[in-house]
Design a protein around this motif. Structure first.
Motif, mmCIF file in Angstrom:
data_model
loop_
_atom_site.group_PDB
_atom_site.id
_atom_site.type_symbol
_atom_site.label_atom_id
_atom_site.label_comp_id
_atom_site.label_asym_id
_atom_site.label_seq_id
_atom_site.Cartn_x
_atom_site.Cartn_y
_atom_site.Cartn_z
ATOM 1 N N VAL A 92 0.410 -1.342 -0.079
ATOM 2 C CA VAL A 92 -0.234 0.211 -0.052
ATOM 3 C C VAL A 92 0.822 1.278 -0.091
ATOM 4 C CG1 VAL A 92 -1.710 -1.795 1.596
ATOM 5 C CG2 VAL A 92 0.221 -0.147 2.884
ATOM 6 N N ARG B 126 -11.160 9.841 4.139
ATOM 7 C CA ARG B 126 -12.310 8.246 3.997
ATOM 8 C C ARG B 126 -13.149 8.425 5.533
ATOM 9 N NH1 ARG B 126 -11.505 5.111 0.163
ATOM 10 N NH2 ARG B 126 -13.277 4.211 1.063
ATOM 11 N N ARG C 63 -7.705 7.889 7.361
ATOM 12 C CA ARG C 63 -7.404 9.048 6.616
ATOM 13 C C ARG C 63 -8.063 10.222 6.248
ATOM 14 N NH1 ARG C 63 -5.445 7.139 1.505
ATOM 15 N NH2 ARG C 63 -5.413 8.889 0.228
ATOM 16 N N GLU D 290 -4.957 -2.668 -2.306
ATOM 17 C CA GLU D 290 -4.249 -1.427 -2.496
ATOM 18 C C GLU D 290 -4.457 -0.165 -1.653
ATOM 19 O OE1 GLU D 290 -1.521 -1.619 -5.412
ATOM 20 O OE2 GLU D 290 -0.781 -4.311 -5.709
ATOM 21 N N THR D 291 -5.309 -0.004 -1.047
ATOM 22 C CA THR D 291 -5.677 1.316 -0.689
ATOM 23 C C THR D 291 -5.605 1.419 0.976
ATOM 24 O OG1 THR D 291 -6.904 1.674 -2.323
ATOM 25 C CG2 THR D 291 -7.543 3.599 -0.699
ATOM 26 N N TYR D 292 -4.567 2.235 1.511
ATOM 27 C CA TYR D 292 -4.630 2.520 3.371
ATOM 28 C C TYR D 292 -5.216 3.243 3.234
ATOM 29 C CZ TYR D 292 -2.287 4.267 7.325
ATOM 30 O OH TYR D 292 -2.588 4.214 8.553
ATOM 31 N N GLU E 47 0.198 8.972 0.388
ATOM 32 C CA GLU E 47 -0.675 10.076 0.207
ATOM 33 C C GLU E 47 -1.832 10.046 1.448
ATOM 34 O OE1 GLU E 47 -3.555 7.892 -3.036
ATOM 35 O OE2 GLU E 47 -2.125 8.243 -4.493
ATOM 36 N N GLU F 10 2.392 3.382 -1.803
ATOM 37 C CA GLU F 10 1.544 4.902 -2.753
ATOM 38 C C GLU F 10 0.525 5.646 -2.028
ATOM 39 O OE1 GLU F 10 -0.637 6.124 -6.537
ATOM 40 O OE2 GLU F 10 0.696 4.733 -7.095
ATOM 41 N N SER F 11 -0.727 4.997 -1.962
ATOM 42 C CA SER F 11 -1.967 5.118 -1.122
ATOM 43 C C SER F 11 -1.513 5.806 0.626
ATOM 44 C CB SER F 11 -2.696 4.282 -0.782
ATOM 45 O OG SER F 11 -4.258 4.303 -0.191
#
Length: 175
Positions: A11, A113, A110, A82-84, A17, A13-14
């Protein structure tokens, strides 16, 4: 479908972000804020991020060297593929500070979200992990004015013990 997992490089990249979102928000007084302070911007490099992930995972081991005021802590990440989405920490034991203020379990979602039910789901999914670590019940705290966290903790079965300063202290069954 989101799930709690041990920290993973998948994860990367996420995660970056999400950390940028926390920085923009002015995150402070949390594990995430400490991660940012000690690791950004170096963890943008894959090798540095992999070392960070390994260190976070190693913090759960009793034999891992740590500052005197830290306790073994299992960190789990709330991810969807793959999204944190957030992180949750389960502290295996309580020292005086954690008993008074921090508790066994701390979490954050985050910023982009939030208000989607992630914190509630994270805490519910983490309770069996805490029970497997011998934590029952778990102390979970939040700021007295954090209505969202009050709802999350109470939805998980948290029973308010008291309010100390600006912290509400709840005991939540893990079994």
């Amino acid at each position: 479908m989101p799930e709690l997992v041990l920290p993973t490089t998948s994860v990367h990249e996420s995660f970056l972000e999400a950390m940028d979102e926390f920085i923009a928000e002015g995150a402070e007084n949390s594990q995430t804020a400490a991660w940012i302070e000690h690791n950004a911007p170096g963890w943008r490099e894959p090798e540095a991020f992999a070392r960070f992930v390994d260190a976070v995972r190693a913090d759960a081991l009793e034999e891992t060297p740590r500052p005197a005021h830290h306790v073994p802590c299992t960190t789990l990440w709330w991810v969807d593929g793959e999204t944190y989405l957030g992180r949750l920490a389960i502290r295996h034991v309580l020292n005086d500070f954690l008993l008074d203020v921090g508790g066994h379990i701390g979490y954050d979602v985050r910023p982009t979200r939030r208000r989607e039910g992630h914190a509630t789901a994270m805490l519910r999914h983490a309770l069996p992990w805490a029970g497997d670590l011998g934590v029952d019940p778990a102390l979970v705290t939040c700021d007295d004015d954090n209505v969202g966290s009050v709802r999350v903790i109470e939805a998980a079965g948290g029973v308010l013990e008291d309010v100390r300063g600006d912290k509400r202290r709840y005991w939540v069954p893990t079994s």
